[in-house]
Design a protein around this motif. Structure first.
Motif, PDB file in Angstrom:
ATOM      1  N   ARG A 109     -76.805  19.331  40.883  1.00 26.41           N
ATOM      2  CA  ARG A 109     -75.526  19.398  40.165  1.00 26.41           C
ATOM      3  C   ARG A 109     -75.068  20.845  40.141  1.00 26.41           C
ATOM      4  O   ARG A 109     -75.742  21.712  39.592  1.00 26.41           O
ATOM      5  N   THR A 110     -73.918  21.101  40.715  1.00 24.97           N
ATOM      6  CA  THR A 110     -73.442  22.477  40.839  1.00 24.97           C
ATOM      7  C   THR A 110     -71.928  22.526  40.619  1.00 24.97           C
ATOM      8  O   THR A 110     -71.334  21.575  40.119  1.00 24.97           O
ATOM      9  N   LYS A 111     -71.323  23.646  40.994  1.00 27.43           N
ATOM     10  CA  LYS A 111     -69.878  23.836  40.839  1.00 27.43           C
ATOM     11  C   LYS A 111     -69.231  24.012  42.207  1.00 27.43           C
ATOM     12  O   LYS A 111     -69.810  24.630  43.104  1.00 27.43           O
ATOM     13  N   CYS A 112     -68.023  23.474  42.348  1.00 24.79           N
ATOM     14  CA  CYS A 112     -67.274  23.657  43.593  1.00 24.79           C
ATOM     15  C   CYS A 112     -67.018  25.146  43.816  1.00 24.79           C
ATOM     16  O   CYS A 112     -66.644  25.878  42.899  1.00 24.79           O
ATOM     17  N   THR A 113     -67.197  25.589  45.041  1.00 29.50           N
ATOM     18  CA  THR A 113     -67.118  27.017  45.367  1.00 29.50           C
ATOM     19  C   THR A 113     -65.701  27.496  45.670  1.00 29.50           C
ATOM     20  O   THR A 113     -65.470  28.696  45.816  1.00 29.50           O
ATOM     21  N   PHE A 114     -64.719  26.570  45.743  1.00 31.39           N
ATOM     22  CA  PHE A 114     -63.453  26.909  46.363  1.00 31.39           C
ATOM     23  C   PHE A 114     -62.393  27.527  45.462  1.00 31.39           C
ATOM     24  O   PHE A 114     -61.438  28.082  45.956  1.00 31.39           O
ATOM     25  N   ILE A 145     -71.717  17.174  42.923  1.00 31.42           N
ATOM     26  CA  ILE A 145     -73.091  16.680  42.956  1.00 31.42           C
ATOM     27  C   ILE A 145     -73.482  16.450  44.408  1.00 31.42           C
ATOM     28  O   ILE A 145     -72.795  15.728  45.147  1.00 31.42           O
ATOM     29  N   LEU A 146     -74.565  17.055  44.831  1.00 26.39           N
ATOM     30  CA  LEU A 146     -75.106  16.851  46.175  1.00 26.39           C
ATOM     31  C   LEU A 146     -76.413  16.093  46.046  1.00 26.39           C
ATOM     32  O   LEU A 146     -77.292  16.461  45.268  1.00 26.39           O
ATOM     33  N   LYS A 147     -76.543  15.005  46.827  1.00 26.03           N
ATOM     34  CA  LYS A 147     -77.763  14.196  46.774  1.00 26.03           C
ATOM     35  C   LYS A 147     -78.331  14.041  48.185  1.00 26.03           C
ATOM     36  O   LYS A 147     -77.594  13.970  49.170  1.00 26.03           O
ATOM     37  N   ARG A 148     -79.641  13.985  48.254  1.00 25.45           N
ATOM     38  CA  ARG A 148     -80.296  13.686  49.513  1.00 25.45           C
ATOM     39  C   ARG A 148     -81.558  12.877  49.236  1.00 25.45           C
ATOM     40  O   ARG A 148     -82.120  12.919  48.141  1.00 25.45           O
ATOM     41  N   LYS A 149     -81.991  12.146  50.257  1.00 26.28           N
ATOM     42  CA  LYS A 149     -83.226  11.394  50.105  1.00 26.28           C
ATOM     43  C   LYS A 149     -84.398  12.357  49.987  1.00 26.28           C
ATOM     44  O   LYS A 149     -84.320  13.524  50.371  1.00 26.28           O
ATOM     45  N   LEU A 154     -74.074  27.700  36.930  1.00 27.65           N
ATOM     46  CA  LEU A 154     -73.752  27.022  38.189  1.00 27.65           C
ATOM     47  C   LEU A 154     -74.565  25.759  38.392  1.00 27.65           C
ATOM     48  O   LEU A 154     -74.147  24.855  39.117  1.00 27.65           O
ATOM     49  N   GLY A 155     -75.744  25.669  37.798  1.00 28.96           N
ATOM     50  CA  GLY A 155     -76.569  24.485  37.960  1.00 28.96           C
ATOM     51  C   GLY A 155     -77.696  24.691  38.951  1.00 28.96           C
ATOM     52  O   GLY A 155     -78.066  25.814  39.304  1.00 28.96           O
ATOM     53  N   GLU A 156     -78.225  23.591  39.442  1.00 23.49           N
ATOM     54  CA  GLU A 156     -79.374  23.619  40.344  1.00 23.49           C
ATOM     55  C   GLU A 156     -78.910  23.889  41.776  1.00 23.49           C
ATOM     56  O   GLU A 156     -78.080  23.158  42.315  1.00 23.49           O
ATOM     57  N   PRO A 157     -79.442  24.936  42.432  1.00 27.41           N
ATOM     58  CA  PRO A 157     -78.967  25.259  43.786  1.00 27.41           C
ATOM     59  C   PRO A 157     -79.572  24.372  44.861  1.00 27.41           C
ATOM     60  O   PRO A 157     -80.722  23.948  44.770  1.00 27.41           O
TER      61      PRO A 157
END
Length: 550
Positions: free
Chosen positions: A8-13, A21-25, A381-384
């Motif tokens: 969970r992070t913040k948009c950089t733009f 939110i970015l997720k991966r297996k 910013l949250g978790e990188p």
């Protein structure tokens, strides 16, 4: 281990800092498919979601153009080798005071900015500045703003095309307009923009908005004598605008700018701040950089003019750029580069031209830290997301460089970032037209919702591959009247370039016959605009007089 990793992070733009939110297996899970390991989501608790640029985060994460290794004098090397190879030249340069400058982008954390300030002192320099340059003019404002209050406002006045700069702000702004019958959305700009589609629009002549606000402020302060028209706006409409601002109970004024748009923005926000005070409305500025307000306040001074003057006048030998390619954001840097003995930059991508030393830099979603929000809160910013290759945060790089220079660990002195007080007021009582017989057109810099700032990031992604050529928008009636070809040469007093004429149907608003709209994520477009200091001493290019050469 969980079957899914979530970051969970913040948009950089942009400075709205929307949740992403970015997720991966799980790394232990096998992957038998093409495409990204990650999936991008927005937080369903957020009412704003993500804009087209925010959705580019996934492409940035996997971009094949990403800089993953350091370079020193054109050769690949490790970050440690690049730093070690840079130390002798840096030590020689800093023997003389103010012989090197440091420029930091607004997309850094507060912690990185404090480290950069500590590094600047160790480099024996006071030349520490912020980019994008347009954001420096905003540092004398402390925002009166909250997303909750914005969505409940009975009147919102925007100055600048906020929906192009920060598209997700459209949701709370339109919610406020539609919340109750009689709520107002007012747009002031030098051409109709995306906000004006939904607003009562005041189209101020390009170059005149600071003058218009001077007259409007004078009227609010009790001078009832108004000319029949001021900068293209009738006296009747000016009086109506004053009444609307005075009668609002929970009003909000918002200002945003982009390269090549507003002339003298420091004077504009000074007047808007006074207007908000007299009419008892809240006022806030929307920077381009994610954390420009926080970074600029840590710098604590307006130094950009000093830095550019020093480079142009060959007064310094070195330059360190944190978070960008100087060839991208410093107009005319190709000429200055020849006068500098050593340039070090941390960047996401490698451009056509290169600094002597390039360090691969991390995006904000790849690092920890905090930023100042539009609501004037310190936000984590949250978790990188794990960085790729040899990429590291600029905070880690600065610590390594500081250790290499001194043998000591960098210890940043932290204090509460403070708003920089307004300097003397600049009068705009005598405006001059941007057009004349030689230059009958006005070229205005515009932002597009799917592009960010100078385009260093967004211009290189696959989503934009279909439109590589620099292009401009010109009214179709002008194209027919002048029998213009598909490509034209645009010339200003500052420079010229050949551009494709893009179909105006791509723009959801009207272009005046004498206005050329130039998307400023193209370097060729940026060269049309002067970067000489404006009346207030800031490097904030505004609209320029222009002509079309057949």
């Amino acid at each position: 281990m969980s079957s899914v990793e979530e970051y969970r992070t913040k948009c950089t733009f942009c400075s709205v800092q929307d949740d992403a939110i970015l997720k991966r297996k799980s790394r232990e899970a096998a992957l038998f498919e093409d495409g990204s390991l990650f999936k991008l989501y927005y937080d369903k608790k957020s009412k704003r979601g993500l804009c087209p640029r925010g959705n580019f985060t996934l492409e940035l994460l996997n971009s094949p153009y990403r800089l993953k290794q350091a370079e020193l004098f054109g050769k690949n090397c490790s970050v440690d080798e690049a730093i070690k190879g840079s130390i002798p030249e840096l030590k020689r340069i800093i023997e003389k005071k103010n012989n090197i400058a440091v420029l930091i982008s607004g997309n850094h954390t507060l912690e990185e900015a404090y480290l950069a300030k500590t590094l600047s002192k160790k480099l024996n320099t006071e030349l520490f500045g912020l980019f994008p340059f347009e954001d420096e003019a905003l540092l004398s404002i402390k925002n009166e703003f909250s997303f909750k209050d914005l969505s409940e406002s009975d009147l919102i006045m925007t100055v600048g095309d906020i929906f192009s700069l920060s598209p997700t702000l459209a949701k709370p702004i339109l919610d406020a307009r539609n919340n109750k019958r009689g709520n107002r959305l007012i747009s002031l700009d030098i051409l109709t923009g995306r906000v004006s589609l939904f607003a009562e629009h005041f189209n101020i002549e390009p170059g005149y908005i600071s003058y218009f606000l001077s007259v409007f402020l004078d009227y609010l302060e009790g001078n009832d004598k108004l000319k029949e028209h001021v900068a293209g706006i009738s006296a009747e409409k000016i009086k109506g605008l004053a009444d609307s601002l005075r009668q609002s109970e929970n009003g909000q004024i918002l200002f945003s700018n982009s390269f090549g748009h507003f002339s003298n923005p420091y004077a504009i926000i000074n007047k808007l701040s006074k207007i908000s005070g007299i009419t008892e409305n809240k006022f806030a500025v929307i920077p381009i950089g994610q954390n420009s307000l926080g970074i600029g306040r840590i710098i604590g001074e307006f130094n950009n003019k000093k830095i550019i003057d020093a480079m142009r006048n060959k007064k310094i030998e070195g330059l360190i750029v944190l978070g960008g390619d100087p060839f991208e954001f410093i107009p005319g840097f190709e000429d200055m580069f020849g006068y500098l003995n050593f340039v070090l930059s941390t960047a996401f991508f490698k451009g056509v031209n290169s600094s002597e030393c390039i360090i691969p830099s991390a995006f904000s979603f790849e690092k920890r830290g905090s930023v100042i929000s539009l609501e004037e809160k310190v936000v984590n910013l949250g978790e990188p997301v794990p960085a790729v290759g040899n990429v590291l945060s600029d905070g880690d790089f600065i610590s390594k460089l500081f250790s290499g220079l001194t043998g000591d660990k960098a210890k940043a002195k932290v204090s509460s970032p403070k708003v920089i007080p307004f300097m003397r007021e600049i009068s705009d009582n005598k405006p001059s037209s941007l057009t004349n017989k030689k230059y009958p057109f006005v070229v205005v810099g515009i932002s597009l919702p799917f592009h960010h700032d100078k385009g260093e990031i967004t211009r290189r992604i696959k989503w934009n591959e279909e439109k590589k050529e620099p292009y401009v928008f010109i009214n179709p009636d002008t194209v027919r009247e002048l029998s213009l070809a598909k490509e034209v040469e645009i010339e200003t007093s500052n420079g010229s370039g050949v551009f494709k004429i893009e179909d105006c149907s791509d723009l959801p608003f009207y272009l005046p016959l004498n206005v050329i709209a130039a998307p400023v994520h193209f370097q060729r477009s940026r060269k049309l605009f002067s970067v000489e200091p404006d009346k207030s001493g800031f490097l904030c290019p505004g609209a320029e007089k222009a002509r079309i050469k057949k």
